[in-house]
Design a protein around this motif. Structure first.
Motif, mmCIF file in Angstrom:
data_model
loop_
_atom_site.group_PDB
_atom_site.id
_atom_site.type_symbol
_atom_site.label_atom_id
_atom_site.label_comp_id
_atom_site.label_asym_id
_atom_site.label_seq_id
_atom_site.Cartn_x
_atom_site.Cartn_y
_atom_site.Cartn_z
ATOM 1 N N GLU A 220 14.033 29.282 98.660
ATOM 2 C CA GLU A 220 14.704 30.508 98.279
ATOM 3 C C GLU A 220 13.705 31.505 97.711
ATOM 4 O OE1 GLU A 220 16.939 28.041 96.015
ATOM 5 O OE2 GLU A 220 17.728 27.296 97.908
ATOM 6 N N GLU B 267 13.928 33.622 95.263
ATOM 7 C CA GLU B 267 13.810 33.713 93.811
ATOM 8 C C GLU B 267 13.008 32.563 93.220
ATOM 9 O OE1 GLU B 267 17.755 31.826 94.825
ATOM 10 O OE2 GLU B 267 16.904 33.766 95.283
ATOM 11 N N SER B 268 12.893 31.441 93.928
ATOM 12 C CA SER B 268 12.105 30.326 93.415
ATOM 13 C C SER B 268 10.641 30.428 93.831
ATOM 14 C CB SER B 268 12.687 28.995 93.894
ATOM 15 O OG SER B 268 12.504 28.861 95.279
ATOM 16 N N ARG B 269 10.319 31.352 94.700
ATOM 17 C CA ARG B 269 8.942 31.510 95.171
ATOM 18 C C ARG B 269 8.192 32.439 94.207
ATOM 19 N NH1 ARG B 269 8.462 33.310 101.165
ATOM 20 N NH2 ARG B 269 9.604 31.359 101.314
#
Length: 126
Positions: free
Chosen positions: A20, A22-24
Motif C-alpha cells: 500500500e 501509505e506504508s511505503r
C-alpha cells in the motif's frame, strides 16, 4: 529444515507483492535512514581510521587535507556505485514482481540454494 524450505520454494507459485502507498516510506526518508545507518556503523569508522591513513604522506602536504580529499573521493564513488545498485535492484524487483516467470525463477534459485546448503551440511565432516 533447509530441505523443507527448498521443497516449499520449488512448490511456490507466482504471487505479486502488493504494497500500500501509505506504508511505503518516501525516498527522502529512506535516504536519511541510509545516512544515519552509515554514520552510526562502526565498520565505516574503522575503515576510515585503519585504511585511509596508509595512503597519506607528510611529504605531500597537510595530512588533514589528504584525508579529507580521500574521504570525499570515497563518498563520491560510494554515491555513484550505491545509486546504480539501488536503481538496478529497483528495476529487477519491479520486473520480478510483475513477471510470473521471474518469480518462478527466483523461487527455484532459492530452492536450489537451500538444497545445496542442506547437502553441504549433511556431507561436511566435523
Amino acid at each position: 529444515y533447509l530441505l523443507y524450505l527448498s521443497w516449499l520454494s520449488f512448490r511456490a507459485s507466482a504471487s505479486p507483492v502488493r504494497m500500500e502507498e501509505e506504508s511505503r516510506p518516501s525516498k527522502w526518508r529512506l535516504y536519511r535512514r541510509g545516512i544515519f545507518m552509515n554514520v552510526t556503523n562502526p565498520k565505516v569508522s574503522i575503515f576510515f581510521l585503519a585504511f585511509l591513513p596508509q595512503f597519506t604522506s607528510p611529504s605531500r602536504g597537510s595530512l588533514t587535507l589528504q584525508l579529507v580529499m580521500l574521504g570525499a573521493i570515497f563518498i563520491a564513488v560510494t554515491i555513484v556505485v550505491f545509486g546504480m545498485i539501488s536503481q538496478l535492484s529497483g528495476m529487477i524487483g519491479r520486473w520480478i514482481n510483475r513477471s510470473e516467470r521471474g518469480q518462478v525463477i527466483l523461487h527455484r534459485v532459492a530452492g536450489t540454494v537451500f538444497a545445496s546448503l542442506a547437502l553441504k551440511l549433511v556431507f561436511t565432516r566435523q
